[in-house]
Design a protein around this motif. Structure first.
Motif, mmCIF file in Angstrom:
data_model
loop_
_atom_site.group_PDB
_atom_site.id
_atom_site.type_symbol
_atom_site.label_atom_id
_atom_site.label_comp_id
_atom_site.label_asym_id
_atom_site.label_seq_id
_atom_site.Cartn_x
_atom_site.Cartn_y
_atom_site.Cartn_z
ATOM 1 N N ASP A 125 -2.796 -46.587 -15.577
ATOM 2 C CA ASP A 125 -2.773 -47.382 -14.342
ATOM 3 C C ASP A 125 -2.863 -46.511 -13.095
ATOM 4 O O ASP A 125 -3.470 -46.925 -12.107
ATOM 5 N N CYS A 126 -2.214 -45.332 -13.122
ATOM 6 C CA CYS A 126 -2.262 -44.448 -11.955
ATOM 7 C C CYS A 126 -3.705 -44.019 -11.687
ATOM 8 O O CYS A 126 -4.576 -44.151 -12.542
ATOM 9 N N ASN A 235 -18.925 -38.483 0.690
ATOM 10 C CA ASN A 235 -18.567 -37.601 -0.423
ATOM 11 C C ASN A 235 -17.522 -38.219 -1.348
ATOM 12 O O ASN A 235 -17.064 -37.572 -2.287
ATOM 13 N N ILE A 236 -17.132 -39.458 -1.095
ATOM 14 C CA ILE A 236 -16.092 -40.104 -1.892
ATOM 15 C C ILE A 236 -16.702 -41.245 -2.706
ATOM 16 O O ILE A 236 -17.217 -42.215 -2.157
ATOM 17 N N LEU A 237 -16.646 -41.097 -4.031
ATOM 18 C CA LEU A 237 -17.113 -42.136 -4.942
ATOM 19 C C LEU A 237 -15.895 -42.889 -5.467
ATOM 20 O O LEU A 237 -14.842 -42.294 -5.692
ATOM 21 N N SER A 238 -16.036 -44.204 -5.681
ATOM 22 C CA SER A 238 -14.895 -44.971 -6.176
ATOM 23 C C SER A 238 -15.332 -45.963 -7.232
ATOM 24 O O SER A 238 -16.371 -46.622 -7.102
ATOM 25 N N THR A 239 -14.543 -46.075 -8.282
ATOM 26 C CA THR A 239 -14.841 -46.958 -9.393
ATOM 27 C C THR A 239 -14.537 -48.416 -9.065
ATOM 28 O O THR A 239 -13.786 -48.715 -8.133
ATOM 29 N N GLY A 240 -15.108 -49.304 -9.867
ATOM 30 C CA GLY A 240 -14.742 -50.710 -9.814
ATOM 31 C C GLY A 240 -13.956 -51.128 -11.041
ATOM 32 O O GLY A 240 -13.555 -52.282 -11.165
ATOM 33 N N PHE A 241 -13.707 -50.173 -11.957
ATOM 34 C CA PHE A 241 -12.991 -50.483 -13.198
ATOM 35 C C PHE A 241 -11.485 -50.539 -12.966
ATOM 36 O O PHE A 241 -10.900 -49.602 -12.417
ATOM 37 N N CYS A 242 -10.868 -51.622 -13.408
ATOM 38 C CA CYS A 242 -9.409 -51.763 -13.341
ATOM 39 C C CYS A 242 -8.815 -51.589 -14.731
ATOM 40 O O CYS A 242 -9.251 -52.241 -15.685
ATOM 41 N N SER A 243 -7.825 -50.726 -14.841
ATOM 42 C CA SER A 243 -7.196 -50.459 -16.136
ATOM 43 C C SER A 243 -6.454 -51.678 -16.672
ATOM 44 O O SER A 243 -6.344 -51.872 -17.885
ATOM 45 N N SER A 244 -5.971 -52.542 -15.779
ATOM 46 C CA SER A 244 -5.238 -53.734 -16.204
ATOM 47 C C SER A 244 -6.171 -54.894 -16.541
ATOM 48 O O SER A 244 -6.002 -55.569 -17.544
ATOM 49 N N CYS A 245 -7.186 -55.121 -15.714
ATOM 50 C CA CYS A 245 -8.140 -56.217 -15.965
ATOM 51 C C CYS A 245 -8.936 -55.991 -17.248
ATOM 52 O O CYS A 245 -9.186 -56.929 -18.008
ATOM 53 N N ASN A 246 -9.357 -54.745 -17.474
ATOM 54 C CA ASN A 246 -10.229 -54.422 -18.602
ATOM 55 C C ASN A 246 -9.417 -54.112 -19.859
ATOM 56 O O ASN A 246 -9.269 -52.959 -20.273
ATOM 57 N N GLN A 247 -8.903 -55.174 -20.465
ATOM 58 C CA GLN A 247 -7.968 -55.025 -21.582
ATOM 59 C C GLN A 247 -8.615 -54.386 -22.809
ATOM 60 O O GLN A 247 -7.957 -53.690 -23.573
ATOM 61 N N GLU A 248 -9.909 -54.624 -23.005
ATOM 62 C CA GLU A 248 -10.585 -54.074 -24.180
ATOM 63 C C GLU A 248 -10.858 -52.582 -24.048
ATOM 64 O O GLU A 248 -11.011 -51.889 -25.055
ATOM 65 N N GLU A 249 -10.916 -52.090 -22.809
ATOM 66 C CA GLU A 249 -11.330 -50.705 -22.592
ATOM 67 C C GLU A 249 -10.176 -49.742 -22.318
ATOM 68 O O GLU A 249 -10.227 -48.581 -22.732
ATOM 69 N N PHE A 251 -5.843 -48.685 -21.539
ATOM 70 C CA PHE A 251 -4.396 -48.900 -21.595
ATOM 71 C C PHE A 251 -3.897 -49.228 -20.185
ATOM 72 O O PHE A 251 -4.449 -48.741 -19.193
ATOM 73 N N SER A 252 -2.845 -50.038 -20.102
ATOM 74 C CA SER A 252 -2.242 -50.366 -18.805
ATOM 75 C C SER A 252 -0.734 -50.476 -18.962
ATOM 76 O O SER A 252 -0.235 -51.337 -19.686
ATOM 77 N N HIS A 253 -0.023 -49.597 -18.287
ATOM 78 C CA HIS A 253 1.438 -49.608 -18.330
ATOM 79 C C HIS A 253 1.984 -50.920 -17.778
ATOM 80 O O HIS A 253 2.924 -51.493 -18.332
ATOM 81 N N ARG A 254 1.404 -51.409 -16.686
ATOM 82 C CA ARG A 254 1.835 -52.654 -16.060
ATOM 83 C C ARG A 254 1.573 -53.852 -16.986
ATOM 84 O O ARG A 254 2.450 -54.641 -17.277
ATOM 85 N N ARG A 255 0.324 -53.993 -17.390
ATOM 86 C CA ARG A 255 -0.079 -55.142 -18.214
ATOM 87 C C ARG A 255 0.671 -55.176 -19.541
ATOM 88 O O ARG A 255 1.098 -56.237 -19.999
ATOM 89 N N ASP A 256 0.845 -54.005 -20.160
ATOM 90 C CA ASP A 256 1.449 -53.926 -21.487
ATOM 91 C C ASP A 256 2.952 -53.702 -21.437
ATOM 92 O O ASP A 256 3.567 -53.384 -22.458
ATOM 93 N N GLN A 257 3.530 -53.832 -20.242
ATOM 94 C CA GLN A 257 4.986 -53.755 -20.037
ATOM 95 C C GLN A 257 5.592 -52.471 -20.603
ATOM 96 O O GLN A 257 6.649 -52.474 -21.212
ATOM 97 N N GLY A 258 4.879 -51.372 -20.398
ATOM 98 C CA GLY A 258 5.407 -50.060 -20.767
ATOM 99 C C GLY A 258 5.091 -49.616 -22.174
ATOM 100 O O GLY A 258 5.131 -48.417 -22.465
ATOM 101 N N GLY A 259 4.802 -50.557 -23.070
ATOM 102 C CA GLY A 259 4.539 -50.187 -24.461
ATOM 103 C C GLY A 259 3.061 -49.986 -24.709
ATOM 104 O O GLY A 259 2.390 -50.880 -25.227
ATOM 105 N N THR A 260 2.551 -48.822 -24.368
ATOM 106 C CA THR A 260 1.112 -48.614 -24.438
ATOM 107 C C THR A 260 0.774 -47.134 -24.545
ATOM 108 O O THR A 260 1.654 -46.276 -24.406
#
Length: 276
Positions: A125-126, A235-249, A251-260
């Motif tokens: 998530d970070c 010089n700054i590139l930024s992703t559109g991928f969210c670790s929480s939204c993209n459950q298939e791709e 891990f997310s500490h927030r979404r998975d409530q720490g167990g991940t």
């Protein structure tokens, strides 16, 4: 244009960088293609989350093979959500590559200008921040959760490179897959710290959702900190991928409530002999 491109099920690369700079390996892993079971399915690369160490080691060997970057050339850290960054040399290779105990203590950022070293950090998530100053061959990676972000670890890296004779305008930064503002809700205490971080109050990286609760855009906050450090906007590139939204791709500490599990950010120059 999305800077992070899926190469196979197990990792994404910063494609424009790897095409432009021969010998560079840079990107982040997904959660797919590994050996871990249960809540760590399947490509968990973090030693510190309760997974079987043997599974993590197998997963790391798989990624090393995919990247064609031997595990004994990796370095890893005991990340503490602080702002300490460390310059790495070939003498450091292997530290934290196959065990948490032997990783660099109290470190949340690495940088190097030497070949044959893969700088790695763990995420769920970070915000992973990738840095490159191609003319000087300097590369780096930093771990920016909310604590590291408001502590300005992004600026810490820019300042460290300044001491190496590298100007901010020579640095390109990629902000990697991490939790998006819609998924990241925080309280007023954190927002107060964010406000103390901001120089330009024009574009606030947060929104009030309800009394005492805000959505926070950590990626945008890091972008503003980089701009304040005089890294040019282009010089700054930024992703559109969210670790929480993209459950298939991811891990997310927030979404998975720490167990991940944990994804692994990586950046390194392959040695010239490896490229021949």
């Amino acid at each position: 244009m999305e800077p992070f491109v899926l190469k196979n099920q197990s990792y994404l690369t910063i494609e424009s960088w790897t095409k432009q700079f021969p010998g560079l390996s840079a990107g982040i892993t997904t959660k797919r293609g590994g050996e871990s079971k249960g809540s760590f399915e399947t490509l968990n690369l973090g030693f510190h989350v309760g997974d079987e160490k043997s599974s993590v080691c197998l997963n790391r060997e798989k990624v090393a093979e995919l990247l064609e970057f031997p595990l004994n050339c990796w370095v890893g850290a005991e990340q503490t959500h602080d702002i300490a960054v460390k310059k790495i040399t070939k003498a450091d290779r292997g530290k934290g590559s196959n065990s948490y105990e032997h990783s660099f203590k109290g470190t949340d950022g690495f940088y190097t200008n030497e070949e044959g070293i893969l700088l790695t950090l763990c995420f769920a998530d970070c915000v992973p921040l990738f840095f490159i100053a191609p003319e000087k061959k300097m590369i780096g990676v930093a771990h920016a959760g909310w604590k590291g972000t408001v502590g300005k670890i992004a600026n810490e890296m820019i300042q460290a490179w300044g001491r190496e004779g590298i100007k901010p305008e020579e640095i390109i930064v990629a902000i990697g897959p991490s939790i998006c503002e819609k998924c990241y809700l925080v309280d007023e205490r954190i927002i107060n710290l964010v406000e103390n971080t901001l120089v330009d109050k024009g574009r606030l990286p947060y929104n009030l959702i309800e009394e005492g609760q805000y959505s926070l855009d950590l990626r945008e906050l890091n972008r503003q900190i980089l701009l304040e450090a005089e890294v040019p906007n282009q010089n700054i590139l930024s992703t559109g991928f969210c670790s929480s939204c993209n459950q298939e791709e991811f891990f997310s500490h927030r979404r998975d409530q720490g167990g991940t599990g944990r994804m692994l950010s990586f950046i390194g120059w392959k040695e010239i002999t490896d490229r021949l």
